[in-house]
Scaffold this active site. Structure first.
Site, PDB file in Angstrom:
ATOM      1  N   HIS A  38       8.296   4.618  -6.477  1.00 35.05           N
ATOM      2  CA  HIS A  38       8.037   3.057  -6.495  1.00 35.05           C
ATOM      3  C   HIS A  38       8.500   2.431  -7.776  1.00 35.05           C
ATOM      4  CE1 HIS A  38       4.041   3.614  -4.308  1.00 35.05           C
ATOM      5  NE2 HIS A  38       4.987   3.471  -3.170  1.00 35.05           N
ATOM      6  N   GLY A  43      11.736   2.351   0.826  1.00 30.61           N
ATOM      7  CA  GLY A  43      10.472   2.684   1.544  1.00 30.61           C
ATOM      8  C   GLY A  43      10.106   1.513   2.104  1.00 30.61           C
ATOM      9  N   ASP A  83      10.365   5.988   3.863  1.00 22.45           N
ATOM     10  CA  ASP A  83       9.291   6.744   3.755  1.00 22.45           C
ATOM     11  C   ASP A  83       9.050   7.335   5.224  1.00 22.45           C
ATOM     12  OD1 ASP A  83       8.869   6.139   1.057  1.00 22.45           O
ATOM     13  OD2 ASP A  83       7.364   4.635   1.617  1.00 22.45           O
ATOM     14  N   ASP A 135       3.019   4.463  -7.732  1.00 17.79           N
ATOM     15  CA  ASP A 135       2.533   3.534  -8.836  1.00 17.79           C
ATOM     16  C   ASP A 135       1.266   3.165  -8.224  1.00 17.79           C
ATOM     17  OD1 ASP A 135       1.761   1.584 -10.408  1.00 17.79           O
ATOM     18  OD2 ASP A 135       3.328   0.279  -9.836  1.00 17.79           O
ATOM     19  N   HIS A 137       4.126  -1.422   1.918  1.00 16.60           N
ATOM     20  CA  HIS A 137       4.188  -0.243   2.880  1.00 16.60           C
ATOM     21  C   HIS A 137       3.141   0.929   2.754  1.00 16.60           C
ATOM     22  CE1 HIS A 137       6.705   1.034  -0.401  1.00 16.60           C
ATOM     23  NE2 HIS A 137       6.996   2.169   0.175  1.00 16.60           N
ATOM     24  N   ASP A 181       2.689   3.647   5.341  1.00 18.30           N
ATOM     25  CA  ASP A 181       3.751   4.373   5.452  1.00 18.30           C
ATOM     26  C   ASP A 181       3.804   5.636   4.573  1.00 18.30           C
ATOM     27  OD1 ASP A 181       4.827   2.817   7.542  1.00 18.30           O
ATOM     28  OD2 ASP A 181       6.275   1.986   6.230  1.00 18.30           O
ATOM     29  N   ARG A 190      -0.224  12.477   4.294  1.00 19.26           N
ATOM     30  CA  ARG A 190      -0.781  13.301   5.613  1.00 19.26           C
ATOM     31  C   ARG A 190       0.139  14.282   6.242  1.00 19.26           C
ATOM     32  NH1 ARG A 190      -0.636  12.749  10.728  1.00 19.26           N
ATOM     33  NH2 ARG A 190      -2.405  13.486  11.936  1.00 19.26           N
TER      34      ARG A 190
END
Length: 135
Positions: A8, A55, A60, A80, A87, A90, A96
């Site tokens: 980030h 991202g 991502d 961060d 996002h 995402d 996950r």
């Protein structure tokens, strides 16, 4: 191994310092990154990096697609946690997918250091065995 580097905005300097410190290990692997992070690593650390979109523009998700095809071995994602990300869904989906497909994931520099040192000593070689399954 294939390693994704994501940071980030407020963590990009940390990623540059990390990539500089572990350049000798990272240069032995195939590196992927989201937009600006990849450009900066390439320019400031002189490491070749396959770049995806940033991202917020789907980078991502592009990395997540590689995870779901077992084409990514490790993700170092300096997040961060104090700044809202547009996002965020995402980001959560990528985390996950790493859990679903057993892809080692570090979300901060401390954990990234443990993973990269483990990589150097062969502690992640089980990923190489996983890659050959189903062939």
């Amino acid at each position: 191994m294939k390693i994704a580097l994501i940071a980030h905005d407020n963590k990009k300097e940390d990623m540059i310092r990390f990539a500089t410190a572990y350049r000798d290990i990272l240069e032995q692997h195939e590196l992927f990154a989201t937009g600006t992070t990849g450009r900066r690593i390439n320019q400031e650390v002189s490491l070749p990096v396959h770049r995806f979109n940033s991202g917020p523009l789907g980078g991502d998700q592009e990395i997540g697609a590689l995870v779901s095809r077992n084409e990514m071995d490790m993700i170092l994602f300096f997040r961060d946690p104090l700044t809202s990300q547009p996002h965020e869904p995402d980001v959560n989906a990528l985390i996950r997918l790493c859990d679903v497909y057993n892809v080692p994931l570090a979300t901060n520099m401390g954990t990234a250091e443990v993973l990269i040192r483990g990589l150097k000593h062969g502690y992640l070689d089980w990923r190489k065995i996983d890659e050959t399954q189903g062939e």
